[in-house]
Design a protein around this motif. Structure first.
Motif: not given
Length: 406
Positions: A204-226
């Motif tokens: 609780p004394k460190q609670s202000q330090k926490f931030t949620t950052i989800h995983n993600g995807y890179s559009p370039a990895d997928f957009e040209l794939i058939e």
């Protein structure tokens, strides 16, 4: 143009080695220069890795790195041979090698900070033991550090009395070491809101330090794939089968579904003899295609040609990386998980995200039948899907790194 700031990243696993956990860090590194950061990486030499090379090489990540420093693992050869002579498990070997890397890591971090005038350190776990180097380095140099916790270091709840001695020891070490690392960090990232909440309750004394950052995807990895086409209703599952109990409820639901529908389940990952036996027992041999390990582009092509992507959780804290690959392919997702779990809550935000309790084969059959009937072609609208691009998550990371050096 102002000069870029410098972030030093210790990474026990780094391309071309590592499990799925390396994807998040590798993709952050690829995009950090766009937000004014030059990445510097410290990683072990590959001699002592017990893992094979990843099929994904991350060329853009390697190109983005300013400097890569490689260090040896103290006593690595002796540790590998010694534990091998006692028939120690690969898991114990890995944990021992990760701990043995810490002295060399501390020395290399100190050297790199002095040579390149580093602004901040970014450490990611697991593995968690290398994170113990960061408070030591901070005391010696005053360099702030940020930690990225992809999983709980210490698993919440549960009595350890019935656990294996090594599991009890691992938990006890985590209970001692985690507080030291957390208290010394300037900022702390987690991958889900629920994990953030759990950590804030514990600190609780460190609670202000926490931030949620989800995983993600890179559009370039997928957009040209058939897409890889199929004449059948296709479900794609890129992941590991964690034993019979993990797989059987979905496979029983799938068995009922194929009684009335022409469908296939395409599995990418390690073939499991126990699961192959279960598949044969259920009469699914002609409906389950086990393709082993392949490159991500091949998996993406199969996924883009699928009617639905499958995720089966192991715990209530799971939000598997494959979810974000499915988002990148913009296909409907079927999650087999506990109600109220992280995965359940995350999937339900999408128009065509479906969540089914683990022990409900009839409901699994029902939901698959609904997908067959309604024929959704996308997970959600463009704005909803684009919220989870790696570029947007790295922008959030950059903001956190800037806060750490203020």
């Amino acid at each position: 143009m102002p000069s870029k700031k410098r972030v030093l990243i210790p990474a026990y696993y780094f391309p071309p080695y590592g499990t799925v956990g390396v994807f998040r860090l590798a993709k952050f590194i690829e995009y950090l220069p766009k937000f004014g950061w030059d990445p510097y990486v410290v990683t072990p030499v590959s001699d002592h890795y017990l893992d094979t090379e990843s099929v994904h090489k991350f060329p853009n990540t390697l190109e983005a790195i300013e400097v890569i420093e490689q260090t040896d693992i103290w006593g690595g050869t002796m540790i590998s041979r010694g534990l091998g002579s006692f028939n120690a498990s690969d898991s114990l070997k890995r944990k021992t090698l990760q701990g043995a890397w810490v002295p060399s890591l501390v020395q290399q971090l100190l050297s790199t900070i002095q040579e390149y005038d580093i602004d901040v350190i970014l450490g990611s776990g697991g593995p968690f033991l290398p994170l113990t180097a960061l408070p030591v380095v901070k005391r010696r140099t005053s360099t702030p550090y940020v930690i990225d916790l992809r999983d709980p270091w210490v698993q919440p709840n549960g009595d350890t009395d019935g656990q294996h001695l090594l599991l009890r020891l691992k938990k006890k070490m985590g209970q001692i070491l985690e507080p030291q690392v957390v208290r010394g960090a300037s900022e702390i990232l987690t991958v889900t809101e629920k994990l953030t909440s759990q950590y804030q309750s514990r600190y609780p004394k460190q609670s202000q330090k926490f931030t949620t950052i989800h995983n993600g995807y890179s559009p370039a990895d997928f957009e040209l794939i058939e897409p890889e086409p199929s004449d059948r209703f296709r479900i794609t599952y890129p992941g590991k089968w964690y034993g019979r109990e993990h797989a059987q409820m979905f496979l029983k639901g799938f068995e009922r579904f194929v009684n009335d529908h022409d469908a296939e389940l395409v599995h990418y990952g390690t073939k499991n003899t126990e699961i192959q036996t279960l598949i044969e027992e259920l009469g699914l041999k002609c409906h389950v295609l086990s393709r082993g390990y392949v490159d991500r582009q091949t998996v993406a092509a199969t996924t883009k040609g699928s009617n639905v992507g499958l995720v089966i959780s192991r715990t209530s804290n799971d939000l598997p990386t494959k979810v974000f690959d499915f988002i990148g392919c913009n296909v409907p997702i079927l999650a087999i998980c506990d109600p109220g779990s992280i995965l359940d809550e995350f999937i339900k935000q999408f128009r065509n995200g479906y969540s089914v309790p683990k022990r409900s084969p009839d409901e699994i059959n029902s939901v698959l039948s609904d997908i067959w009937e309604t024929g959704p072609t996308a997970l959600g609208d463009t704005n909803q899907v684009s919220e989870y691009t790696i570029e947007s998550t790295t922008k959030k990371l950059s903001t956190v790194l800037n806060r750490a050096i203020e």
